[in-house]
Design a protein around this motif. Structure first.
Motif, mmCIF file in Angstrom:
data_model
loop_
_atom_site.group_PDB
_atom_site.id
_atom_site.type_symbol
_atom_site.label_atom_id
_atom_site.label_comp_id
_atom_site.label_asym_id
_atom_site.label_seq_id
_atom_site.Cartn_x
_atom_site.Cartn_y
_atom_site.Cartn_z
ATOM 1 N N GLY A 46 12.808 21.823 -30.627
ATOM 2 C CA GLY A 46 14.030 21.961 -29.845
ATOM 3 C C GLY A 46 13.971 23.122 -28.881
ATOM 4 O O GLY A 46 13.005 23.888 -28.857
ATOM 5 N N LEU A 76 14.524 17.519 -29.055
ATOM 6 C CA LEU A 76 14.767 17.365 -27.624
ATOM 7 C C LEU A 76 13.511 17.540 -26.782
ATOM 8 O O LEU A 76 13.388 16.937 -25.713
ATOM 9 C CB LEU A 76 15.830 18.367 -27.161
ATOM 10 C CG LEU A 76 17.268 18.094 -27.591
ATOM 11 C CD1 LEU A 76 18.183 19.215 -27.117
ATOM 12 C CD2 LEU A 76 17.748 16.755 -27.041
ATOM 13 N N GLU A 124 22.224 22.451 -30.358
ATOM 14 C CA GLU A 124 21.352 22.556 -31.528
ATOM 15 C C GLU A 124 21.915 23.534 -32.553
ATOM 16 O O GLU A 124 21.925 23.252 -33.760
ATOM 17 C CB GLU A 124 19.953 23.003 -31.090
ATOM 18 C CG GLU A 124 19.205 21.985 -30.255
ATOM 19 C CD GLU A 124 17.913 22.522 -29.696
ATOM 20 O OE1 GLU A 124 17.112 21.721 -29.197
ATOM 21 O OE2 GLU A 124 17.697 23.759 -29.759
ATOM 22 N N ASP A 135 12.535 21.800 -37.372
ATOM 23 C CA ASP A 135 12.781 22.101 -35.957
ATOM 24 C C ASP A 135 14.281 22.089 -35.687
ATOM 25 O O ASP A 135 15.048 21.414 -36.385
ATOM 26 C CB ASP A 135 12.101 21.069 -35.048
ATOM 27 C CG ASP A 135 10.583 21.075 -35.203
ATOM 28 O OD1 ASP A 135 10.006 22.167 -35.334
ATOM 29 O OD2 ASP A 135 9.987 19.978 -35.206
ATOM 30 N N SER A 136 14.680 22.808 -34.635
ATOM 31 C CA SER A 136 16.100 22.851 -34.299
ATOM 32 C C SER A 136 16.595 21.502 -33.778
ATOM 33 O O SER A 136 17.777 21.186 -33.881
ATOM 34 C CB SER A 136 16.376 23.947 -33.267
ATOM 35 O OG SER A 136 15.615 23.761 -32.088
ATOM 36 N N SER A 137 15.693 20.704 -33.191
ATOM 37 C CA SER A 137 15.987 19.331 -32.772
ATOM 38 C C SER A 137 14.677 18.704 -32.320
ATOM 39 O O SER A 137 13.615 19.314 -32.428
ATOM 40 C CB SER A 137 17.026 19.294 -31.637
ATOM 41 O OG SER A 137 16.433 19.617 -30.388
#
Length: 280
Positions: A256, A250, A42, A246-248
């Motif tokens: 994330g 996932l 990320e 968001d960072s990802s």
């Protein structure tokens, strides 16, 4: 949105808790290593690396850490190392938060990438080391961050007037940060009181700090709480610089991995520096 959030949390707990309570360090090291590798991926994407390069960086950092852990064991990491990591965190936080969102993108990319990889690697190493000190020590360090974050949220909602860093995270306030610090002090006092009548609870951060004296315990708790708040703000700055929320994706409902561990990153090495400077 609530259902995916709850399902993700339950799945994470079902994976993390057995590894955390397993007596040998390897399962916990592997589970948290996978999470930190995802966070490296990320971080790399947030700083402009493509998908393949981001995966490669995650694999590389994971491989280096795995080899280092295999050769040195869970006892690696000296007092100067932990203080050096904490001092680096302090410098980066002070400069980046003061300069603001726009300035972060002007730092050399290799420096931003390298710092993030180092920070995530150090946080993973601190997690593994804290696990060897016992589940109580690990949980008490994690709870400090979680309690500070929850109390800051509700305290800010109820009393927030003065913005802490409006250009980075408009929702955070000085009143919220003060609420988080107060909640951490209450947690520490409560945990230490329980440890006085139930000895198994004594193998944790707060009774250990109390044994060092209030002259160390109080400043340490306040600095750890401040590091938690600053770590959260720092990730918000990085995401704003990258133009993402968001960072990802996932972790459905949670964003994330970085979104969940941001406040832990500067705190865990500092806890290790304190513990190793004055071993029990």
């Amino acid at each position: 949105m609530l259902l995916p959030r709850v399902i993700t949390a339950v799945v994470l707990l079902l994976v993390l808790l057995p590894a955390m309570f397993y007596p040998a360090p390897l399962p916990f090291a592997l589970v948290t290593g996978v999470l930190m590798a995802a966070a490296v991926w990320e971080w790399s994407r947030l700083h402009g690396l493509g998908t393949r390069a981001s995966v490669g960086s995650a694999l590389l950092v994971g491989f280096v850490l795995g080899v280092a852990w295999w050769h040195t064991g869970e006892h690696a990491g000296s007092v100067p190392w932990w203080w050096a990591v904490s001092a680096t965190w302090g410098l980066v936080l002070a400069v980046s938060l003061r300069q603001g969102v726009d300035a972060w993108g002007r730092w050399p990319r290799w420096l931003r990438l390298g710092f993030g990889w180092l920070a995530l690697a150090a946080a993973w190493w601190a997690l593994v080391r804290l696990h060897t000190h016992g589940v109580g020590m690990l949980l008490s360090a994690l709870l400090l961050v979680w309690v500070a974050d929850i109390a800051a949220y509700f305290g800010g909602k109820a009393f927030g007037r003065r913005k802490l860093a409006p250009r980075i995270s408009p929702g955070k306030s000085w009143e919220g940060a003060a609420s988080g610090a107060l909640a951490v002090l209450v947690l520490a006092l409560g945990w230490t009181a329980v440890a006085a009548v139930w000895p198994p609870a004594g193998a944790a951060l707060y009774p250990w700090l109390a044994a060092q004296g209030v002259g160390l315990a109080l400043p340490a708790l306040l600095v750890l709480t401040a590091a938690s708040v600053a770590g959260d703000l720092f990730e918000s700055l990085v995401k704003r610089s990258a133009g993402v929320k968001d960072s990802s994706g996932l972790l459905p409902g949670h964003g994330g991995v970085l979104d969940r561990v941001d406040a832990l990153l500067p705190v865990l090495p500092l806890v290790m520096a304190l513990l190793m400077s004055r071993p029990a």
